[in-house]
Scaffold this active site. Structure first.
Site, PDB file in Angstrom:
ATOM      1  CB  SER A  61      -0.877  -0.041   1.252  1.00  0.00           C
ATOM      2  OG  SER A  61      -1.220   1.256   1.643  1.00  0.00           O
ATOM      3  N   GLY A 117     -16.284   6.814   8.238  1.00  0.00           N
ATOM      4  CA  GLY A 117     -17.645   6.356   7.936  1.00  0.00           C
ATOM      5  C   GLY A 117     -17.987   6.495   6.459  1.00  0.00           C
ATOM      6  CG  ASP A 165     -21.234   0.527   3.497  1.00  0.00           C
ATOM      7  OD1 ASP A 165     -22.285   1.206   3.406  1.00  0.00           O
ATOM      8  OD2 ASP A 165     -20.627   0.367   4.572  1.00  0.00           O
TER       9      ASP A 165
END
Ligand code: GAF
Length: 376
Positions: A61, A117, A165
């Site tokens: 990453s 969130g 989601d």
């Protein structure tokens, strides 16, 4: 030399993106077979990838040091931990489901704040899934990828989340909110362009530390499932709005009663919001946002002071409606405001946060964006 070449010593075969989301309305309804209305954000996770022929997956990453590596065939539940559990979980569920993915080098890059969130977990699972499938030339329906990503999060990562989601990350389209009926597994694209009505949607990250999020989310879900069992229905979606009082009278636990009231009224608010948006009456959706927030605060008990102060301040400063969005216990609020009031509402929230001694909030552009796709 690119970061990919530095990490893996080879050039990539392609890159894929999957976005985060904000939900306009329909919170804690997805795991009750209910209705949701998210938009995808411009913020996304990008997975750049190259094929390997040794059956191993290496994950790096841009935000973390080191490389995590594992053999796909040796992946078992919980064999990879930390953030790499997400890409490992995506590979695991694809193999478990019979998709013939092979080895890969994966570099993950994100401009999606994590812990805000905005569904960075689902975006990471979806981006890894589409990268692994695309790299190996396997075509899978976006809604099926979403379902696989949810199963990876439920079973591999261990978070009992619903399907909103992942569906937002896979199936949203630019300029629209995704009206998703979980029970029917049907979707409808609802045009969402606040600027056309001289409005703006503010998204404000309240930067509240997450507190006991996983256990609290699971507890909310369990209460709803317990209520459905007591009422003899497969899920709370089966309780009609007009039958709510009757259902509440049959439940004895006052906490469970409040959770049920939220789910049934929230599903109704989604239906009302969609009807107003379809009729070109977006301005009138504001009070539904505010009603949703009150229900999440009082009946679901998942707000924190930062969320409540942000919502109350936005309303006092003239917002047409405002609510927390996402799982709760921190994250973001959304506020529907007149376009020319956006700056003053934001300034009012910043001032209120300074007065309360809260960490300064930040805002994001809420441009409704497209779901996952191949970039190159
Ligand atoms: C989190 C979960 F991941 C979703 O499935 C949904 O339940 C949401 O909280 C609350 O609406 O984002």
């Amino acid at each position: 030399m690119s970061t990919f070449e530095e990490k893996f010593g080879t050039t990539p075969d392609g890159s894929w993106r999957a976005p985060g989301r904000v939900n306009l309305i329909g919170e804690h309804t997805d795991y009750n077979d209910g209705l949701v209305l998210p938009i995808a954000l411009p913020n996304r996770i990008v997975v750049t990838a190259s094929r390997r022929d040794d059956g191993r997956i290496a994950v790096a990453s841009t935000g973390h040091k080191g490389i995590t590596e594992f053999a796909i065939d040796e992946l078992t539940l919980a064999s990879v931990g930390d953030w790499a559990a997400y890409p490992a979980g995506a590979a695991w569920i694809l193999r478990e489901s019979g998709y013939a993915i092979g080895g890969a080098n994966l570099l993950i890059d994100s401009d999606l704040p994590s812990g805000a969130g905005l569904s960075s977990s689902a975006a990471l699972l979806c981006a890894t899934s589409v990268a692994l499938l695309g790299l190996h030339g396997i075509d899978v329906d976006p809604a099926e990828v979403a379902r696989l990503a949810q199963r990876a999060e439920n079973q591999y990562v261990g978070a009992p989340v619903g399907l909103m989601d992942q569906m937002a990350s896979m199936c949203c389209t630019a300029g629209h909110a995704l009206y998703f009926d979980i029970r029917a597994m049907s979707t409808d694209q609802i045009p969402f362009n606040p600027a056309a009505d001289d409005l703006a949607l503010l998204v404000v990250d309240v930067k509240a530390p997450h507190r006991h999020v996983d256990g609290e989310y699971a507890a909310r879900r369990k209460s709803c499932e317990q209520a459905a069992a007591e009422l003899g229905v497969p899920a709370l979606r089966s309780i009609a709005y007009d039958d709510l009082d009757n259902a509440l009278a049959r439940l004895h636990d006052h906490v469970v009663r409040r959770r049920v009231r939220h789910v049934v009224t929230e599903i109704r608010r989604v239906e009302d919001a969609v009807a107003l948006m379809r009729a070109g009456r977006l301005r009138e959706v504001g009070p539904l946002f505010t009603g949703s927030h009150a229900s999440l605060r009082d009946d679901v008990e998942i707000t924190v002071p930062e969320l409540d102060v942000a919502v109350d301040t936005a309303l006092e400063a003239g917002a047409l409606g405002a609510r927390m969005t996402g799982g709760g216990f921190g994250g973001c609020i959304i506020a529907l405001v007149a376009a020319d009031a956006a700056e003053s509402v934001l300034a009012a929230i910043e001032k209120a946060f300074a007065e309360h001694g809260f960490t300064a909030p930040s805002s994001l552009a809420a441009t409704p964006s497209a779901g996952a796709s191949r970039l190159s």
